[in-house]
Design an enzyme around this catalytic site. Structure first.
Site, PDB file in Angstrom:
ATOM      1  N   LYS A 191     -46.143  26.667  23.602  1.00 40.81           N
ATOM      2  CA  LYS A 191     -45.806  26.522  22.181  1.00 40.81           C
ATOM      3  C   LYS A 191     -46.314  27.464  21.969  1.00 40.81           C
ATOM      4  O   LYS A 191     -47.494  26.692  20.821  1.00 40.81           O
ATOM      5  CB  LYS A 191     -44.719  25.284  22.309  1.00 40.81           C
ATOM      6  CG  LYS A 191     -44.140  25.735  20.713  1.00 40.81           C
ATOM      7  CD  LYS A 191     -43.156  24.321  20.992  1.00 40.81           C
ATOM      8  CE  LYS A 191     -42.308  24.059  20.056  1.00 40.81           C
ATOM      9  NZ  LYS A 191     -42.023  23.330  19.249  1.00 40.81           N
ATOM     10  N   HIS A 226     -42.873  26.909  14.698  1.00 43.42           N
ATOM     11  CA  HIS A 226     -43.039  25.481  14.120  1.00 43.42           C
ATOM     12  C   HIS A 226     -41.875  24.619  13.448  1.00 43.42           C
ATOM     13  O   HIS A 226     -41.846  24.269  12.372  1.00 43.42           O
ATOM     14  CB  HIS A 226     -44.273  24.969  14.118  1.00 43.42           C
ATOM     15  CG  HIS A 226     -45.226  25.147  15.434  1.00 43.42           C
ATOM     16  ND1 HIS A 226     -45.187  24.743  16.937  1.00 43.42           N
ATOM     17  CD2 HIS A 226     -45.970  25.904  15.813  1.00 43.42           C
ATOM     18  CE1 HIS A 226     -45.927  24.725  17.154  1.00 43.42           C
ATOM     19  NE2 HIS A 226     -46.647  25.729  17.134  1.00 43.42           N
ATOM     20  N   ASP A 242     -37.832  29.556  20.280  1.00 39.53           N
ATOM     21  CA  ASP A 242     -37.546  28.210  19.287  1.00 39.53           C
ATOM     22  C   ASP A 242     -37.774  28.836  18.064  1.00 39.53           C
ATOM     23  O   ASP A 242     -38.277  28.890  17.273  1.00 39.53           O
ATOM     24  CB  ASP A 242     -38.405  26.869  19.808  1.00 39.53           C
ATOM     25  CG  ASP A 242     -38.663  25.664  18.838  1.00 39.53           C
ATOM     26  OD1 ASP A 242     -37.177  25.319  18.466  1.00 39.53           O
ATOM     27  OD2 ASP A 242     -39.118  24.964  18.186  1.00 39.53           O
ATOM     28  N   GLY A 243     -36.462  28.862  17.351  1.00 42.48           N
ATOM     29  CA  GLY A 243     -36.259  29.129  16.163  1.00 42.48           C
ATOM     30  C   GLY A 243     -35.185  29.940  15.477  1.00 42.48           C
ATOM     31  O   GLY A 243     -35.311  30.872  16.135  1.00 42.48           O
ATOM     32  N   ARG A 267     -32.132  22.781  15.030  1.00 39.45           N
ATOM     33  CA  ARG A 267     -31.464  22.102  13.910  1.00 39.45           C
ATOM     34  C   ARG A 267     -30.235  21.994  13.567  1.00 39.45           C
ATOM     35  O   ARG A 267     -29.980  21.031  13.232  1.00 39.45           O
ATOM     36  CB  ARG A 267     -32.720  23.410  12.929  1.00 39.45           C
ATOM     37  CG  ARG A 267     -31.984  23.315  11.563  1.00 39.45           C
ATOM     38  CD  ARG A 267     -33.068  24.197  10.818  1.00 39.45           C
ATOM     39  NE  ARG A 267     -34.519  23.797  11.031  1.00 39.45           N
ATOM     40  CZ  ARG A 267     -35.263  25.236  10.251  1.00 39.45           C
ATOM     41  NH1 ARG A 267     -35.338  25.514   9.948  1.00 39.45           N
ATOM     42  NH2 ARG A 267     -36.858  24.688  10.969  1.00 39.45           N
TER      43      ARG A 267
END
Length: 122
Positions: free
Chosen positions: A6, A30, A68-69, A92
């Site tokens: 990650k 992150h 992721d994001g 989120r």
């Protein structure tokens, strides 16, 4: 046990990970906490898949790319999957929904993702 790295944020790092023999990567900044201008995983997906295709590494049954994001709605999930991601993280949206409205907020967020995933991408 599969190893997935990650925090990959460049095509070069994705290639290094593949060549090191890991089974997958998570494109992530992150949450952008380290650098305000860091691109999200969704933003670098095409760059990563293009670079890996040039080397013959993608697609591969032995290597997966996760995001992721940068995912804010169901249509972003569909875009990521269409561009080569195996799966996406959408934490989120659920964190905000929970903080604002508790369990009902999370249930509503799930409903919103489901509905927007069925709509045509504009």
């Amino acid at each position: 046990m599969p190893i997935i790295i990650k925090g990959v944020a460049t095509a070069e790092d994705a290639i290094i990970a593949y060549e090191a023999g890991v089974q997958g990567i998570v494109l992530s900044n992150h949450g952008g906490r380290q650098l305000d201008t860091a691109r999200s995983g969704l933003e670098i997906l095409v760059e990563v898949t293009d670079a890996m295709k040039l080397r013959g590494y993608f697609p591969s049954p032995h290597f997966d790319i996760f995001i992721d994001g940068g995912v804010r709605r169901g249509s972003d999930v569909l875009k990521a999957l269409a561009l080569g991601a195996k799966a996406v993280g959408v934490g989120r949206a659920f964190l905000y929904a929970f903080c604002a409205y508790g369990q009902e907020g999370v249930e509503k967020a799930i409903q919103i993702f489901r509905v927007s995933a069925h709509c045509p991408i504009a």
